[in-house]
Design an enzyme around this catalytic site. Structure first.
Site, short mmCIF file in Angstrom:
data_model
loop_
_atom_site.label_atom_id
_atom_site.label_comp_id
_atom_site.label_asym_id
_atom_site.label_seq_id
_atom_site.Cartn_x
_atom_site.Cartn_y
_atom_site.Cartn_z
N LYS A 53 5.80 1.18 -5.41
CA LYS A 53 5.22 0.00 -4.76
C LYS A 53 3.88 0.35 -4.12
CE LYS A 53 7.82 1.00 -0.58
NZ LYS A 53 9.02 0.73 0.19
N TYR B 281 -23.89 2.86 13.80
CA TYR B 281 -23.87 1.64 14.60
C TYR B 281 -23.43 1.91 16.03
CZ TYR B 281 -24.02 -0.90 10.15
OH TYR B 281 -24.37 -1.39 8.93
N MET C 194 -18.82 0.22 7.01
CA MET C 194 -18.12 -0.42 5.89
C MET C 194 -18.20 0.45 4.63
SD MET C 194 -18.67 -4.15 4.11
CE MET C 194 -18.60 -5.09 5.63
C1 LIG Z 1 9.75 1.95 0.34
C2 LIG Z 1 11.15 1.96 -0.05
C3 LIG Z 1 11.73 3.15 -0.51
C4 LIG Z 1 11.01 4.48 -0.52
O1 LIG Z 1 10.80 4.95 0.79
P1 LIG Z 1 10.14 6.38 1.05
O2 LIG Z 1 10.34 6.61 2.50
O3 LIG Z 1 8.70 6.22 0.70
O4 LIG Z 1 10.81 7.35 0.16
C5 LIG Z 1 13.04 3.09 -0.96
N1 LIG Z 1 13.72 1.92 -0.94
C6 LIG Z 1 13.20 0.77 -0.50
C7 LIG Z 1 14.01 -0.47 -0.50
C8 LIG Z 1 11.89 0.75 -0.02
O5 LIG Z 1 11.38 -0.39 0.43
#
Ligand SMILES: *Cc1c(COP(=O)(O)O)cnc(C)c1O
Length: 401
Positions: free
Chosen positions: A48, A293, A341
Site C-alpha cells: 500500500k 526564506y 518547496m
Molecule cells: C499496513 C498494514 C499492514 C502492514 O503493517 P507494517 O507495520 O507495515 O508491517 C498489515 N495489515 C494491515 C491491515 C495494514 O493496514
C-alpha cells in the site's frame, strides 16, 4: 511544443535507489522466521501507499517472485498486479485488497480473481449489486474481525448477533475464504498485553464466524503485520502481512528491543531505499550572508554551500529545517535555514575541496556514514512510515543491486 515539467523530475533532480539485494535479504529473513516457527506459512508483502513510497511500479516486479501473497489498498493497484502478471507471463499470485471499494470495483476484482476484505455493513448492498452483475464466479472474501483497533471489521459480538448473516444468502456471489484482524498496539510497546488480548478476541471472532456463516475450509487466518511477525509468534497464523520490515525498516525501536528478547537475537533487516541528489550549484557565500526564506540562518563565516533540487514538494519535510543533515563524500553536512518547496541549501565547506558538482545522500549510506530514515522522522516529529510514504510519486526510481 515544450513539455510541462512541473511535477515531473527534470534532469537535475534527485532520485531514489531501490536495492534488489536488500529486498531479497529481507524476504529471506522472514522465510527463515517462518521455518523456525515450524509452519509453512504464506508470506505476504504489503504494497500500500505506493509500496511505502518506494514506488509500486519498480518494486512490484522485484517482490512478485519472492512472496506468496500481495496486499494492496486499492482495487486499481490490485488490477495492476494482474496486468503485470499477464504482460510478463508470470504465475498468478494470491492478491488481496485491504481497502474499501464500490460495486463496480468488486465486480472487476471477482473477474480478475482478486480477493477482497468484508469489513463493514456496506457489503450487504454490495452483495446485492454483485448478484445483479451476474458474476461468472463468486468474489473471494476475507472477513475482518475488529479485535480492538476500532477501524475496519466486525466484533465477535456483532458476528454472533447476525451482522454477517447476509453472507449466508450471498454465498453465490461472496465466498468466505479468509479471516483477518489488525493489531493496534504492537509497535509502541515492549510488552504485548493488549496484542495478546486482541489474539484472544480474534479466536472468539473466528468461532463466531464459523458458527454463523458458510466458509471455505481451511480458512486462511491472518493477523500479523511486521511487528507481530517479529515479536508475537502466536499471532503468525497462516499468512504474514509484512509491510515496513520487508523494506528493511524496523517498525520501531521497541520492536527491535522486543525481538532481541523474544527471538534471542536481532534478525537482520536491510533498508531497501536510498535517496540521492545532484547539486544544482556549489558556491561560496560570504560571511554574514543569509540563507533561505525568512533569513533564519546567517553564515558566521565564508561558507561553501550546495543548493540541491530537493524540497518539501518531493517529500523532504519542512520540519527538517535547521535540524537535518545530508551526506557528501561520507561527511555530514547540515541543512542551512528552511526547507523550501523545491530547494534545500547545505553546508559543504568541509566535505569538498572546490565548487565542482557533488552527489548528495539524503537517505542511506555514503562511505562510513549511514543516514537512516528514522533520523529524518525524528527530526520531523513523525514516524518513518510517514516519511517514506510521502516521497513524491514523481521522483525517479532506480533499481540497484
Ligand atoms: C499496513 C498494514 C499492514 C502492514 O503493517 P507494517 O507495520 O507495515 O508491517 C498489515 N495489515 C494491515 C491491515 C495494514 O493496514
Amino acid at each position: 511544443m515544450r513539455e510541462l515539467t512541473s511535477g515531473a523530475s527534470g534532469k537535475v533532480a534527485s532520485w531514489l535507489e531501490l536495492s534488489a539485494g536488500a529486498l531479497a535479504a529481507n524476504v529471506a529473513t522472514f522465510r527463515a522466521l517462518e521455518e523456525e516457527g515450524g509452519g509453512a506459512r504464506a508470506l505476504g508483502a504489503v504494497l500500500k501507499g505506493n509500496a511505502y513510497g518506494h514506488g509500486l511500479g519498480p518494486l512490484l516486479p522485484l517482490v512478485h517472485p519472492l512472496v506468496d501473497i500481495l496486499y494492496l489498498i486499492t482495487p486499481e493497484d490490485a488490477l495492476a498486479v494482474r496486468a503485470l502478471e499477464e504482460a510478463r507471463g508470470l504465475p498468478r499470485k494470491q492478491v488481496l485488497v485491504l481497502g474499501a471499494m464500490d460495486a463496480e470495483e468488486a465486480v472487476a476484482l471477482a473477474r480478475a480473481g482478486v480477493e477482497a476484505v468484508v469489513g463493514d455493513g456496506s457489503w450487504r448492498e454490495l452483495a446485492a449489486e454483485l448478484r445483479r452483475a451476474k458474476l461468472g464466479q463468486p468474489l473471494r472474501v476475507h472477513v475482518h474481525v475488529d479485535t480492538g483497533l476500532g477501524r475496519e471489521g466486525f466484533t465477535p459480538g456483532q458476528i454472533a448477533n447476525g451482522a454477517l448473516d447476509f453472507l449466508r444468502e450471498s454465498a453465490d456471489v461472496l465466498r468466505v475464504v479468509g479471516v483477518l484482524s489488525h493489531f493496534s498496539n504492537t509497535e509502541d510497546v515492549t510488552e504485548q498485553t493488549y496484542a495478546e488480548s486482541q489474539v484472544d478476541v480474534f479466536e472468539g471472532g473466528l468461532a463466531a464466524l464459523r458458527g454463523s456463516v458458510p466458509v471455505e475450509e481451511p480458512l486462511q487466518r491472518h493477523m500479523a503485520a511486521s511487528a507481530a511477525t517479529l515479536v508475537l509468534p502466536r499471532a503468525r497464523y497462516d499468512a504474514l502481512r509484512v509491510g515496513i520490515s520487508l523494506y528493511g525498516l524496523w517498525p520501531s525501536t521497541e520492536t527491535r528491543l522486543s525481538a532481541r528478547l523474544v527471538l534471542g537475537r536481532v534478525p537482520e533487516l536491510r533498508p531497501v531505499l536510498s535517496w540521492r541528489s545532484p547539486s544544482q550549484v556549489v558556491k561560496w557565500l560570504p560571511a554574514g550572508s543569509y540563507v533561505g526564506y525568512g533569513c533564519t540562518y546567517r553564515c558566521p563565516e565564508a561558507t561553501r554551500v550546495a543548493v540541491l533540487p530537493v524540497g518539501y514538494f518531493d517529500g523532504y519535510p519542512r520540519l527538517l529545517s535547521g535540524k537535518a543533515h545530508v551526506l557528501v563524500n561520507g561527511k555530514r553536512c547540515p541543512v542551512l535555514g528552511r526547507v523550501m518547496m523545491n530547494h534545500i541549501i547545505v553546508d559543504v565547506t568541509r566535505a569538498t575541496h572546490d565548487e565542482r558538482p557533488v552527489t548528495v545522500t539524503l537517505l542511506g549510506q555514503d562511505g562510513d556514514e549511514h543516514l537512516p530514515v528514522e533520523s529524518l522522522a525524528e527530526w520531523a516529529q513523525t514516524i518513518h512510515y510517514e516519511v517514506v510514504t510521502r516521497l513524491g510519486g514523481h521522483l525517479k526510481r532506480v533499481v540497484v543491486p
